[in-house]
Design a protein around this motif. Sequence first.
Motif, PDB file in Angstrom:
ATOM      1  N   VAL A 714       0.822  -1.215   0.000  1.00  0.00           N
ATOM      2  CA  VAL A 714       0.000   0.000   0.000  1.00  0.00           C
ATOM      3  C   VAL A 714       0.858   1.268   0.000  1.00  0.00           C
ATOM      4  CG1 VAL A 714      -1.959  -1.112   1.118  1.00  0.00           C
ATOM      5  CG2 VAL A 714      -0.168  -0.062   2.534  1.00  0.00           C
ATOM      6  N   GLY A 715       2.173   1.118   0.051  1.00  0.00           N
ATOM      7  CA  GLY A 715       3.016   2.305   0.014  1.00  0.00           C
ATOM      8  C   GLY A 715       4.473   1.942   0.235  1.00  0.00           C
ATOM      9  N   TRP A 716       5.302   2.979   0.203  1.00  0.00           N
ATOM     10  CA  TRP A 716       6.721   2.749   0.416  1.00  0.00           C
ATOM     11  C   TRP A 716       7.350   3.997   1.009  1.00  0.00           C
ATOM     12  CZ3 TRP A 716      10.304   5.572  -2.663  1.00  0.00           C
ATOM     13  CH2 TRP A 716       9.721   6.318  -3.701  1.00  0.00           C
ATOM     14  N   ARG A 717       8.485   3.802   1.664  1.00  0.00           N
ATOM     15  CA  ARG A 717       9.234   4.917   2.242  1.00  0.00           C
ATOM     16  C   ARG A 717      10.609   4.937   1.589  1.00  0.00           C
ATOM     17  NH1 ARG A 717      10.465   4.722   7.518  1.00  0.00           N
ATOM     18  NH2 ARG A 717      10.108   6.934   7.899  1.00  0.00           N
ATOM     19  N   PRO A 718      11.073   6.114   1.152  1.00  0.00           N
ATOM     20  CA  PRO A 718      12.381   6.187   0.493  1.00  0.00           C
ATOM     21  C   PRO A 718      13.512   5.769   1.429  1.00  0.00           C
ATOM     22  CG  PRO A 718      11.113   8.191   0.109  1.00  0.00           C
ATOM     23  CD  PRO A 718      10.393   7.416   1.168  1.00  0.00           C
ATOM     24  N   LEU A 719      14.569   5.289   0.855  1.00  0.00           N
ATOM     25  CA  LEU A 719      15.765   4.961   1.622  1.00  0.00           C
ATOM     26  C   LEU A 719      16.285   6.231   2.292  1.00  0.00           C
ATOM     27  CD1 LEU A 719      17.624   2.471   2.139  1.00  0.00           C
ATOM     28  CD2 LEU A 719      19.079   3.340   0.303  1.00  0.00           C
ATOM     29  N   HIS A 720      16.613   6.125   3.585  1.00  0.00           N
ATOM     30  CA  HIS A 720      17.107   7.251   4.389  1.00  0.00           C
ATOM     31  C   HIS A 720      16.077   8.371   4.467  1.00  0.00           C
ATOM     32  CE1 HIS A 720      20.827   5.141   4.175  1.00  0.00           C
ATOM     33  NE2 HIS A 720      21.084   5.441   2.926  1.00  0.00           N
ATOM     34  N   ALA A 721      14.795   8.002   4.525  1.00  0.00           N
ATOM     35  CA  ALA A 721      13.738   9.011   4.575  1.00  0.00           C
ATOM     36  C   ALA A 721      13.899   9.883   5.816  1.00  0.00           C
ATOM     37  CB  ALA A 721      12.368   8.343   4.592  1.00  0.00           C
ATOM     38  N   GLY A 722      13.736  11.198   5.629  1.00  0.00           N
ATOM     39  CA  GLY A 722      13.772  12.132   6.745  1.00  0.00           C
ATOM     40  C   GLY A 722      15.146  12.524   7.210  1.00  0.00           C
TER      41      GLY A 722
END
Length: 838
Positions: A714-722
């Motif tokens: 349902v989604g994804w978070r970028p590598l090294h997010a934030g």
Amino acid sequence: MSVEGRRLQLTNLDKVYYPATGTTKGEVLHYLAQVAPALLPHAANRPATRKRWPDGVAGQMFFQKNLDASTPSWVRRRSIKHRTSTNDYVLVNDLATLTWLGQTATLEVHVPQWQFGRTGTPLPPDRLVLDLDPGPGAGLPECAEVARLARDILVGMGLEPFPVTSGSKGIHLYAALTGETGDLTSDAVSAVAKELARHLESEHPDLVVSDMKKALRAGKVLVDWSQNNGAKTTIAPYSLRGRDHPTVAAPRTWEELDDPGLRHLDWTEVLERLERDGDLLAPLVQGHLAQLEPTPERMATFERLETYRAKRDPGKTPEPFGPGSPDSPAPEAGDPTFVVQEHHARRLHWDFRLEHDGVLVSWALPRGEPTDPAQNHLAVQTEDHPLEYGSFEGTIPAGEYGGGEVTIWDAGTYELEKWRDGEEVIVTLHSERRGSRRLALIRTGGRDGDENSWLIHRTKSQPGDAERPEDRGAHPGDPDAPPAAEPARAEPRAKPPAPAPLPMLATTAPPAAVARLGPEDWAFEVKWDGFRAVVQVDEPEPGGDRAVRLTSRSGQDLTPTFPELQALAAMVSADDLPLVLDGEVVALDSGGRPEFRRLQQRAGLVKPRDVEKARRRVAVDLVLFDALIVGGRPVTDQPYAERRAELARVVTPRRPVHVPDALDGGLAEALETSRLMRLEGVVAKRRRSEYAPGRRSRDWLKIKHARTQEVVVVGWRPLHAGTGREDPRVAGSLLLAVPDDDGVLRYVGKVGTGFKEADRRDVVRRLRPVDDAPLDGVPRTEAAHARWAAPDRVAEVTYGDWTSDPTNPSESDPPRLRHSVWRGWRDDKSLGDVVVER
């Protein structure tokens, strides 16, 4: 004062070290004396850096690494060569040294994650540590949250972390490095810890930071991985802190970390907890004992076995090779052992061996053991043998030293009456096979002066004999004289219970071997998730009741911890005593499934009040799966099927005791049954195999199956997010869901491992972006920086477990996948095909 035989001058005991509480130097010394049994194992053999406050915590503090001229000569020390100097560091190995540190105003003791070996050589690191340090605006609750996140990752790596509130600001997580992990260097452990910290930062950028820069730490928790560097140190567990109040680096339970009122503990609280709970960090020490070097006594056996080894080629003979060989156990505590082996070599003879000073002192008996006091037999002393030889039976190949067939004629324990090296030995043997008897060995030197010539004599005075008139005139040096320390009497003295045998251990099945495990040669049993236990049911003392004793794999007495398992005594017949069985203590959940987390609530408790309180929350059961001794007769040499039949015959189980049958069918069916039962896996046992106490054998193979679950991405978070370093083209983790019975998507966690570098880019290209989250219930920390995707792509992950029952979700405890690992896309499945794998 005299402390453990060391003279110390203690001065100014009324001096106040902590003005805020009025805590004096004398009270600090009292604390160190009380806490020493717990503190010393965690600091011993590690070079200590000291933080001293000569005028108390309100005065100036200074670090001290190098020992100075005022250091007592008896303080143990080791040197470390630095780039510009060589420093002598104190080893905090005993109470006297700890007391001297208190006298010199050392409040904090800092040590690295490695120890010095016996010869002064640094050993590989034996533990990993993460320092969770809250930045401005964060505190212990945030550290506890990060600790739980780190725990999931460490457990997935096969490491069991233990939390310690540092007494200063944050929390330390320790994990023992054992087995293969014990071969890592400090640099390698630091690299692993750094990657773990960066992963936590990537997954939880609003909560975690891995960079030391203070500007990045506001409101977040720094996961300081650098203390695994071989040159860095961490405050030793149970050490005081030089704060306003006398707080302590205190081990805690994971349940305590869930308390919103979590706080640091002072020295009085730590002593109370230590008295009540014992050392919560004890498993950390036990975990790395296997990699420590042998004791000097153990090392001495290497020299004594040089002749033995020189005569044998380990590539040509099945005989054991003793200390230093892969299958060499350390000597066990308890009565010394003896063995008599029938040896069909060029000439038939019997080998008589007594455990002494870490080896088997050995004599060859050409005519065997004498049965008549009037007939002495020749005994020729041979080279010392390793302790492992006491259980050796087999064929020594022809042409090799001692070539021929060796079988055990008798074995047991003995009471030592006299041992004069090279002169005389008097012992009383105790054997289940051939009873008790008193023997004397006396060196004669032989006609030609051969110093290895002895005689073996059966004494007139035997165990159980009444005193006879002819014995009264025996002179003290006469082996026929009754033992001086114990006059002959009609009844033999009661012997202490025999030590528990070590359990046989399984080997992880290599993938190539799994396909060859057919049901005609192998039986398949459930792999239970509990505490392994050797269970002994002894014959009752006169007027007493039968007693059930439980001993862990490490030799720990589990009997007081699980009193309800005394029920086993009523499920066996007196004719089958003494009885030794192999099994597992488990705690079952509401569905009858072993749950190790529940069992942890019973671990380590010995005080009756604490045990009873825990019993009301968590009951335990005993699963039995093998028999070692029945009616005092060892059955370990019988094949698996016969031992299982004996087990089924001697135990009439009822809860809390179970004797489950092996699983039906072949390995595939067994694994499927285990999977349906949501169990850890299967143990394959070779049907013709004997039981090998204390040995890890390929006759038992463990196969842990990975649970799989189809999920909707349902989604994804970028590598090294934030972190400011995120790459929108590369996925760090995917957010996962499973539809419930009504087709509504439920969030079940995320997956961030198992990807190749190309996979992380490919998933971004495959997902169809949408503006809003396609479901509710995603935690804030995991929704942060998320890119949402249309819920039309199905994938598959493996996982360790669910956090709660996925078939009966609740809003207060939503089920989440633990230790998820990416397997790949399931293009053959649609959203409607995804269900919870029951």
